[in-house]
Design a protein around this motif. Structure first.
Motif, PDB file in Angstrom:
ATOM      1  N   GLN A 275       1.648  11.774  11.023  1.00  0.00           N
ATOM      2  CA  GLN A 275       2.614  10.811  11.536  1.00  0.00           C
ATOM      3  C   GLN A 275       2.335   9.440  10.949  1.00  0.00           C
ATOM      4  O   GLN A 275       1.185   9.017  10.835  1.00  0.00           O
ATOM      5  CB  GLN A 275       2.527  10.751  13.067  1.00  0.00           C
ATOM      6  CG  GLN A 275       3.584   9.869  13.718  1.00  0.00           C
ATOM      7  CD  GLN A 275       3.567   9.982  15.235  1.00  0.00           C
ATOM      8  OE1 GLN A 275       3.012  10.943  15.772  1.00  0.00           O
ATOM      9  NE2 GLN A 275       4.151   9.032  15.911  1.00  0.00           N
ATOM     10  N   ASN A 276       3.392   8.721  10.577  1.00  0.00           N
ATOM     11  CA  ASN A 276       3.253   7.375  10.046  1.00  0.00           C
ATOM     12  C   ASN A 276       3.142   6.380  11.199  1.00  0.00           C
ATOM     13  O   ASN A 276       4.141   5.900  11.717  1.00  0.00           O
ATOM     14  CB  ASN A 276       4.448   7.037   9.147  1.00  0.00           C
ATOM     15  CG  ASN A 276       4.443   5.569   8.717  1.00  0.00           C
ATOM     16  OD1 ASN A 276       3.398   4.918   8.711  1.00  0.00           O
ATOM     17  ND2 ASN A 276       5.606   5.048   8.380  1.00  0.00           N
ATOM     18  N   ASP A 277       1.914   6.072  11.602  1.00  0.00           N
ATOM     19  CA  ASP A 277       1.681   5.081  12.650  1.00  0.00           C
ATOM     20  C   ASP A 277       1.350   3.715  12.072  1.00  0.00           C
ATOM     21  O   ASP A 277       1.025   2.788  12.819  1.00  0.00           O
ATOM     22  CB  ASP A 277       0.517   5.530  13.551  1.00  0.00           C
ATOM     23  CG  ASP A 277       0.860   6.776  14.345  1.00  0.00           C
ATOM     24  OD1 ASP A 277       2.027   6.918  14.745  1.00  0.00           O
ATOM     25  OD2 ASP A 277      -0.046   7.607  14.549  1.00  0.00           O
TER      26      ASP A 277
ATOM     27  N   ASN B 110       3.313   1.739   9.682  1.00  0.00           N
ATOM     28  CA  ASN B 110       4.354   0.782   9.324  1.00  0.00           C
ATOM     29  C   ASN B 110       5.723   1.369   9.661  1.00  0.00           C
ATOM     30  O   ASN B 110       6.191   2.284   8.992  1.00  0.00           O
ATOM     31  CB  ASN B 110       4.254   0.465   7.821  1.00  0.00           C
ATOM     32  CG  ASN B 110       5.177  -0.646   7.386  1.00  0.00           C
ATOM     33  OD1 ASN B 110       6.174  -0.930   8.038  1.00  0.00           O
ATOM     34  ND2 ASN B 110       4.858  -1.266   6.258  1.00  0.00           N
ATOM     35  N   SER B 111       6.352   0.819  10.703  1.00  0.00           N
ATOM     36  CA  SER B 111       7.662   1.332  11.113  1.00  0.00           C
ATOM     37  C   SER B 111       8.747   1.021  10.089  1.00  0.00           C
ATOM     38  O   SER B 111       9.800   1.657  10.075  1.00  0.00           O
ATOM     39  CB  SER B 111       8.048   0.739  12.476  1.00  0.00           C
ATOM     40  OG  SER B 111       8.103  -0.682  12.400  1.00  0.00           O
ATOM     41  N   ASN B 112       8.495   0.045   9.206  1.00  0.00           N
ATOM     42  CA  ASN B 112       9.472  -0.288   8.162  1.00  0.00           C
ATOM     43  C   ASN B 112       9.470   0.717   7.022  1.00  0.00           C
ATOM     44  O   ASN B 112      10.425   0.787   6.245  1.00  0.00           O
ATOM     45  CB  ASN B 112       9.194  -1.693   7.597  1.00  0.00           C
ATOM     46  CG  ASN B 112       9.398  -2.779   8.640  1.00  0.00           C
ATOM     47  OD1 ASN B 112      10.322  -2.709   9.439  1.00  0.00           O
ATOM     48  ND2 ASN B 112       8.528  -3.772   8.642  1.00  0.00           N
ATOM     49  N   LEU B 113       8.369   1.473   6.909  1.00  0.00           N
ATOM     50  CA  LEU B 113       8.299   2.533   5.903  1.00  0.00           C
ATOM     51  C   LEU B 113       8.724   3.839   6.566  1.00  0.00           C
ATOM     52  O   LEU B 113       7.912   4.549   7.151  1.00  0.00           O
ATOM     53  CB  LEU B 113       6.883   2.657   5.347  1.00  0.00           C
ATOM     54  CG  LEU B 113       6.406   1.631   4.324  1.00  0.00           C
ATOM     55  CD1 LEU B 113       4.983   1.937   3.907  1.00  0.00           C
ATOM     56  CD2 LEU B 113       7.307   1.586   3.102  1.00  0.00           C
ATOM     57  N   ASN B 114       9.979   4.141   6.495  1.00  0.00           N
ATOM     58  CA  ASN B 114      10.505   5.385   7.074  1.00  0.00           C
ATOM     59  C   ASN B 114      10.264   6.512   6.073  1.00  0.00           C
ATOM     60  O   ASN B 114      11.116   6.839   5.247  1.00  0.00           O
ATOM     61  CB  ASN B 114      11.993   5.226   7.384  1.00  0.00           C
ATOM     62  CG  ASN B 114      12.552   6.439   8.088  1.00  0.00           C
ATOM     63  OD1 ASN B 114      11.800   7.242   8.640  1.00  0.00           O
ATOM     64  ND2 ASN B 114      13.864   6.596   8.045  1.00  0.00           N
ATOM     65  N   ILE B 115       9.067   7.081   6.162  1.00  0.00           N
ATOM     66  CA  ILE B 115       8.624   8.017   5.127  1.00  0.00           C
ATOM     67  C   ILE B 115       7.970   9.238   5.752  1.00  0.00           C
ATOM     68  O   ILE B 115       7.526   9.215   6.892  1.00  0.00           O
ATOM     69  CB  ILE B 115       7.591   7.348   4.179  1.00  0.00           C
ATOM     70  CG1 ILE B 115       6.415   6.781   4.997  1.00  0.00           C
ATOM     71  CG2 ILE B 115       8.247   6.271   3.317  1.00  0.00           C
ATOM     72  CD1 ILE B 115       5.265   6.252   4.171  1.00  0.00           C
ATOM     73  N   ASP B 116       7.907  10.313   4.950  1.00  0.00           N
ATOM     74  CA  ASP B 116       7.034  11.450   5.240  1.00  0.00           C
ATOM     75  C   ASP B 116       5.693  11.149   4.579  1.00  0.00           C
ATOM     76  O   ASP B 116       5.632  10.905   3.365  1.00  0.00           O
ATOM     77  CB  ASP B 116       7.631  12.740   4.683  1.00  0.00           C
ATOM     78  CG  ASP B 116       8.898  13.147   5.420  1.00  0.00           C
ATOM     79  OD1 ASP B 116       8.997  12.889   6.638  1.00  0.00           O
ATOM     80  OD2 ASP B 116       9.806  13.706   4.765  1.00  0.00           O
TER      81      ASP B 116
ATOM     82  N   LYS C  17       9.161   6.566  -1.307  1.00  0.00           N
ATOM     83  CA  LYS C  17      10.006   5.530  -0.734  1.00  0.00           C
ATOM     84  C   LYS C  17      10.918   4.973  -1.825  1.00  0.00           C
ATOM     85  O   LYS C  17      10.445   4.564  -2.883  1.00  0.00           O
ATOM     86  CB  LYS C  17       9.139   4.401  -0.154  1.00  0.00           C
ATOM     87  CG  LYS C  17       9.927   3.252   0.466  1.00  0.00           C
ATOM     88  CD  LYS C  17      10.680   3.688   1.716  1.00  0.00           C
ATOM     89  CE  LYS C  17      11.363   2.502   2.389  1.00  0.00           C
ATOM     90  NZ  LYS C  17      12.141   2.899   3.587  1.00  0.00           N
TER      91      LYS C  17
END
Length: 355
Positions: free
Chosen positions: A279-281, A283-289, A315
């Motif tokens: 899970q990307n915890d 950076n919410s601005n990086l909407n990434i897998d 990205k």
């Protein structure tokens, strides 16, 4: 140790506002000549100061700046405040976990808290320790962090409330109230141990790193971030970027970037587990897998063993591979924690613009 006992970990106070006012008093610590060490803490009425002058405890790397103990016949509670100045930026939670390991504390419960102002992760931890006397002690720790304006670096603070395990059920609510009701009286304007500096990637893309880390461009698609102090390298973070017309998957960019570790002529070997999604915890601005793996790098010629961790993501049609190589976790220094924190700062501040 009583393994069958389950110790509560309160996260809210059961007392009303009026009960709190009657039950606790606000202690203002001003005994140190250094105002940056002054703090306040809410204590039960039964607790009184026992030590207020700073006392150095070199075996655990802490300076005691306040000890308070029960002064009547109620169950014995002890509250202890301490700090350490550390030169470089890291998570206060990682600093605390190292101290707990050194002190021989076993963690029973914990919660990690991301500070919204960007100063990293903090922790609230319940522990147990059996002393040489056979006494079993339950302690709850919380932490603070602030810039040290006198010497630079950061002041890392802990507050510990402890009691005998047999008394914990009666004191758990008081302990919770104490460890969440304290703060520094004279905070600086910087909630970090170091200033951050911006590294530009071009075309509107960038990220930040602590000031002690230095960035240099290695090639058109590779950048190196190093933590080198007095000509000794304690950590390196490699960043590789490829358009998705060149590489087409997380596995492909990982193989491409890691192939230099598998060349037989350089004596360097990487052993790592497979990439796995997390899970990307950061950076919410990086909407990434986001994918990661960990491992170890060994160097035959340098007799070196280094910790390795890589992250991979895509990205705006660009594949990124970010790789940390540095010291393993140990009780002698904080280089592992500093490297980990730098990597987190890179992720949390990274912006990759569309081309």
């Amino acid at each position: 140790m009583s393994n069958y006992i389950s110790y509560d970990f309160p996260l809210a106070s059961p007392f009303t506002k009026e009960e709190m006012q009657q039950r606790y008093w606000k202690c203002l610590y001003t005994s140190s000549s250094e105002k940056m060490l002054h703090y306040w803490v809410a204590l039960p009425q039964s607790l009184k100061p026992a030590e207020i002058k700073p006392v150095d405890f070199p075996e655990v790397g802490l300076v005691n700046i306040g000890r308070y103990i029960t002064s009547d016949t109620t169950p014995y509670l002890e509250v202890w405040a301490a700090y350490e100045r550390c030169e470089w930026e890291m998570n206060a939670s990682d600093w605390l976990f190292k101290k707990l390991s050194i002190m021989g504390e076993k963690i029973l419960h914990q919660r990690l808290i991301n500070n919204p102002n960007g100063s990293g992760k903090f922790a609230d931890v319940l522990t147990v320790k059996v002393h040489a006397s056979g006494d079993e002690v339950i302690s709850r720790y919380t932490i603070q962090k602030d810039y040290n304006p006198a010497e630079g670096g950061g002041n890392y603070f802990l507050l510990k409330a402890s009691c005998a395990s047999r008394d914990y059920a009666a004191l758990a609510d008081d302990i919770f109230f104490v460890v969440v009701n304290w703060d520094l009286s004279n905070r600086s304007n910087l909630a970090l141990a170091e200033l951050l500096t911006t590294v530009n990637l071009g075309a509107g893309s960038s990220f930040k790193v602590p000031l002690s880390w230095k960035a240099k461009v290695i090639s058109e698609n590779r950048m190196l971030i190093e933590h080198t102090i007095e000509n000794v390298n304690y950590g390196a973070i490699n960043l590789y970027f490829y358009p998705d017309t060149v590489v087409h998957s997380a596995e492909e960019i990982f193989d491409k970037c890691a192939e230099r570790f598998h060349q037989q002529d350089n004596g360097i070997t990487l052993v790592a587990n497979e990439l796995e999604p997390i899970q990307n915890d950061f950076n919410s601005n990086l909407n990434i897998d986001l994918f990661t793996c960990t491992g170890e790098i060994t160097s035959r010629d340098d007799h070196m063993r280094a910790f390795y961790q890589a992250y991979v993501f895509n990205k705006n049609n660009v594949w990124a591979y970010i790789e940390l190589v540095g010291r393993h976790r140990n009780v002698k220094d904080y280089h592992f924690e500093e490297n980990k924190r730098c990597l987190e700062i890179i992720f949390s501040t990274m912006q990759i613009s569309a081309h």
